[in-house]
Design an enzyme around this catalytic site. Structure first.
Site: not given
Length: 135
Positions: A48, A51, A97, A100, A122
């Site tokens: 991510c 984070c 995510c 976060c 996607c």
């Protein structure tokens, strides 16, 4: 929902570029076929961008020709959360995510891709950061 990484909106705005903020924090979508990782074949882990949580491994990335990086499975089933998304007059499943709460993209099923899960995560390139494997 409470996340392990929570920050005030002003801090997210300061830490992310305007384009990153628009996708990660406001559930935007980057234009098709322009993302940094759309055609990347490098081995590594995709994390991510907001984070640093590990989300996908390059071994599950496949060419879907949809304009965004596609994966058939997250690195760990707890790495992402799936949320019903009925925005824009569609019924989809948003991928966030789990650490976060940042927007990553959407997951689709039953499209007929020859993958083990019959799923296509996607994901916006701008939501990710590739950490290449050491050679």
């Amino acid at each position: 929902m409470a996340y392990d990484v929570e920050k005030p909106d002003e801090q997210w705005r300061a830490e992310l570029t305007p384009a990153e903020y628009a996708v990660l924090r406001k559930a935007g979508t980057e234009p098709a076929f322009v993302g940094e990782y759309t055609d990347t074949k490098a081995a590594g882990v995709y994390s991510c961008r907001a984070c640093g949580a590990e989300l996908f491994r390059s071994g599950t990335k496949f060419e879907s020709h949809c304009g965004w990086p596609s994966f058939y499975d997250p690195k760990d089933s707890d790495a992402v959360e799936l949320i019903a998304d009925t925005s824009h007059g569609m019924v989809r499943t948003e991928v966030r995510c789990a650490r976060c709460g940042s927007h990553l993209g959407h997951v689709f099923e039953g499209e007929g891709y020859p993958t083990p899960t019959d799923q296509r995560y996607c994901i916006n390139s701008i939501s990710l950061r590739l950490e290449p494997e050491e050679a």
